[in-house]
Scaffold this active site. Structure first.
Site, PDB file in Angstrom:
ATOM      1  N   GLU A 157       0.815  -1.229   0.000  1.00 20.46           N
ATOM      2  CA  GLU A 157       0.000   0.000   0.000  1.00 20.46           C
ATOM      3  C   GLU A 157       0.846   1.275   0.000  1.00 20.46           C
ATOM      4  OE1 GLU A 157      -2.763  -0.427   3.250  1.00 20.46           O
ATOM      5  OE2 GLU A 157      -3.682  -2.211   2.373  1.00 20.46           O
ATOM      6  N   ASN A 198       2.039  -5.161  -3.076  1.00 24.36           N
ATOM      7  CA  ASN A 198       0.654  -5.523  -2.773  1.00 24.36           C
ATOM      8  C   ASN A 198      -0.164  -4.266  -2.484  1.00 24.36           C
ATOM      9  OD1 ASN A 198      -1.196  -7.775  -2.122  1.00 24.36           O
ATOM     10  ND2 ASN A 198      -1.118  -7.015  -0.003  1.00 24.36           N
TER      11      ASN A 198
HETATM   12  C1  XIL Z   1      -6.271  -6.178   8.189  1.00 24.10           C
HETATM   13  C2  XIL Z   1      -6.643  -7.328   9.115  1.00 24.10           C
HETATM   14  O1  XIL Z   1      -7.539  -8.160   8.430  1.00 24.10           O
HETATM   15  C3  XIL Z   1      -7.266  -6.802  10.379  1.00 24.10           C
HETATM   16  O2  XIL Z   1      -7.481  -7.849  11.314  1.00 24.10           O
HETATM   17  C4  XIL Z   1      -6.380  -5.733  11.001  1.00 24.10           C
HETATM   18  O3  XIL Z   1      -7.043  -5.173  12.116  1.00 24.10           O
HETATM   19  C5  XIL Z   1      -6.034  -4.656  10.014  1.00 24.10           C
HETATM   20  O4  XIL Z   1      -5.444  -5.242   8.843  1.00 24.10           O
HETATM   21  N1  XIL Z   1      -4.763  -4.672   3.559  1.00 24.10           N
HETATM   22  C6  XIL Z   1      -3.803  -5.500   4.067  1.00 24.10           C
HETATM   23  C7  XIL Z   1      -4.110  -6.354   5.237  1.00 24.10           C
HETATM   24  O5  XIL Z   1      -2.727  -5.623   3.466  1.00 24.10           O
HETATM   25  O6  XIL Z   1      -2.986  -6.582   6.059  1.00 24.10           O
HETATM   26  C8  XIL Z   1      -5.217  -5.767   6.072  1.00 24.10           C
HETATM   27  O7  XIL Z   1      -5.559  -6.701   7.092  1.00 24.10           O
HETATM   28  C9  XIL Z   1      -6.414  -5.443   5.203  1.00 24.10           C
HETATM   29  C10 XIL Z   1      -6.052  -4.453   4.147  1.00 24.10           C
END
Ligand code: XIL
Length: 420
Positions: A157, A198
């Site tokens: 991200e 990603n």
């Molecule tokens: C999310 C998890 O699912 C949650 O449990 C946590 O609180 C926050 O992160 N993009 C990503 C993931 O790359 O790591 C994220 O996961 C969702 C969005």
């Protein structure tokens, strides 16, 4: 119940949707996806659900999920909560579960603006100190899991939705150099792991996909290895990109020599409870996403971001949205599960009819020796009860073929003809 034909949106194929969904006995999504020429169908999971017996029965079923990724336990705040103190309790549990169940292990994530430990925001970084901190973090974490990770999400991200770089501590201190610093450190720490960028919304916002293409080019022009791009694929019901557009976006990256995956697929209802027609739309949306991956040879796999609504991150993160997964909170398979399963039955059968065993162009992960504590002794739907042959440099799909893919697939042809 769904009935009639589910047209894959934007595509030319129409997939039969059984009135009484009945995928071939014992064939889960991963088995069927492998039989369709792909590498894995996996799920995010973690240690918070370890004592949930019905959950584990599905999560450890390698026919259903041939790959797992820790939802949280490899993130920076968890593995290095204080400077130079590394904690692997939970992530080691997930890694050993993957090994015990002969599932691939996908690793997530290294350089990311979110879920960082406090010391990152309380330290006054210089170019030299933040470079050293990233390098030390990646060397330690990737080194700890060396040989176990099929792939690493190295940078996560890095982009804002308008395609410019996210204005986080990494950009502010290092400019875009943190990209190369991160990928170079990961490559050095585990030369055999596939290295991914990603992100989300690459699938729907062209400016953001442009930004990701720019990231790939920055790395490639500096001769820094990047192997793939993960499309997180967090979609909403009724707003999921159609197959044609998803394929076109993926091909922007495969044409740069990269693999792609759908790395965190879930499709949330924006109104709850979901109506029967919303459930049908969710099925069509899941089919669009999976069908797009089927259509792109270098789309190697799909990971759902949890398979049950019981543990989905959506309701707590996006209040009002939810029910995004393939199974209900009670572990009942939803119409979307059966729609995906039926799609894969037909894709597998079509592959047999076409002469059957061609692998995706770049699906050649190393299957290491069983003597290594970090080997990919990964099972598959074709050999669920016994480990695949394991020898260095042996392609997983070659191994599956050697186990008799054709004989596994032939009954599927009959199933498809019956469904039609
Ligand atoms: C999310 C998890 O699912 C949650 O449990 C946590 O609180 C926050 O992160 N993009 C990503 C993931 O790359 O790591 C994220 O996961 C969702 C969005």
């Amino acid at each position: 119940m769904l009935s009639g034909l589910l047209a894959s949106s934007g595509g030319s194929r129409a997939w039969a949707q059984a009135t009484s969904p009945s995928p071939p006995a014992g064939q889960g999504l991963h088995s069927l996806f492998v039989a369709s020429g792909k590498l894995f169908f996996g799920t995010a999971t973690d240690t918070n659900n370890i004592n949930d017996v019905p959950y584990q029965a599905i999560a450890t079923n390698q026919s259903e999920f041939g790959m797992i990724v820790p939802e949280n336990s490899q993130k920076w705040e968890v593995v290095q909560p204080t400077l130079r103190q590394f904690v692997y309790n939970n992530s080691d549990v997930v890694a050993s579960r993957a090994k015990a169940n002969r599932q691939l292990f996908r690793c997530h994530t290294l350089t990311w603006h979110s879920q960082l430990p406090q010391f990152i925001s309380t330290t006054s970084w210089t170019r030299a100190t933040l470079t050293a901190a990233i390098q030390a973090h990646i060397a330690n974490v990737v080194g700890h899991f060396k040989g176990q990770c099929y792939s690493w999400d190295v940078v996560n991200e890095a982009l804002a939705d308008n395609g410019t770089f996210r204005n986080d501590v990494f950009l502010q201190t290092l400019g875009t150099d943190y990209l190369g610093i991160s990928f170079t450190a990961a490559a050095a720490a585990d030369p055999d792991s596939k290295l991914y960028y990603n992100d989300f919304n690459l699938e729907t916002i062209k400016a953001k996909a442009d930004g990701a293409v720019a990231i790939v080019k920055i790395l490639q022009s500096a001769n820094v290895r990047i192997d793939g791009v993960g499309f997180q694929a967090h979609f909403n019901v009724g707003q999921t990109p159609n197959k044609t557009s998803l394929v076109a976006t993926m091909e922007r990256f495969t044409s740069l020599g990269l693999d792609v995956t759908l790395s965190e697929l879930d499709i949330a209802h924006t109104k709850l409870p979901a109506t029967p027609s919303a459930l049908e739309q969710q099925s069509r949306d899941y089919v669009s996403a999976v069908d797009a991956c089927l259509a792109v040879p270098k789309c190697l796999g799909i990971t759902v971001w949890q398979f049950t609504d019981k543990y989905s991150w959506i309701p707590s993160t996006f209040p009002g949205k939810g029910d995004a997964c393939l199974f209900t909170a009670n572990y009942t398979k939803k119409p979307a599960y059966f729609a995906v399963s039926n799609l894969l039955v037909q894709a597998a059968a079509a592959r047999v009819q076409a002469g059957g065993t061609s692998a995706p162009a770049s699906a050649s992960p190393t299957v290491a020796t069983t003597s290594s504590p970090t080997s990919f002794t990964q099972g598959s739907g074709t050999a669920a009860a016994s480990p695949l042959p394991t020898s260095g440099g042996h392609s997983l799909l070659e191994a599956i073929t050697a186990k008799g893919l054709g004989s596994f697939l032939l009954p599927l042809v009959g199933v498809v003809f019956l469904a039609l």
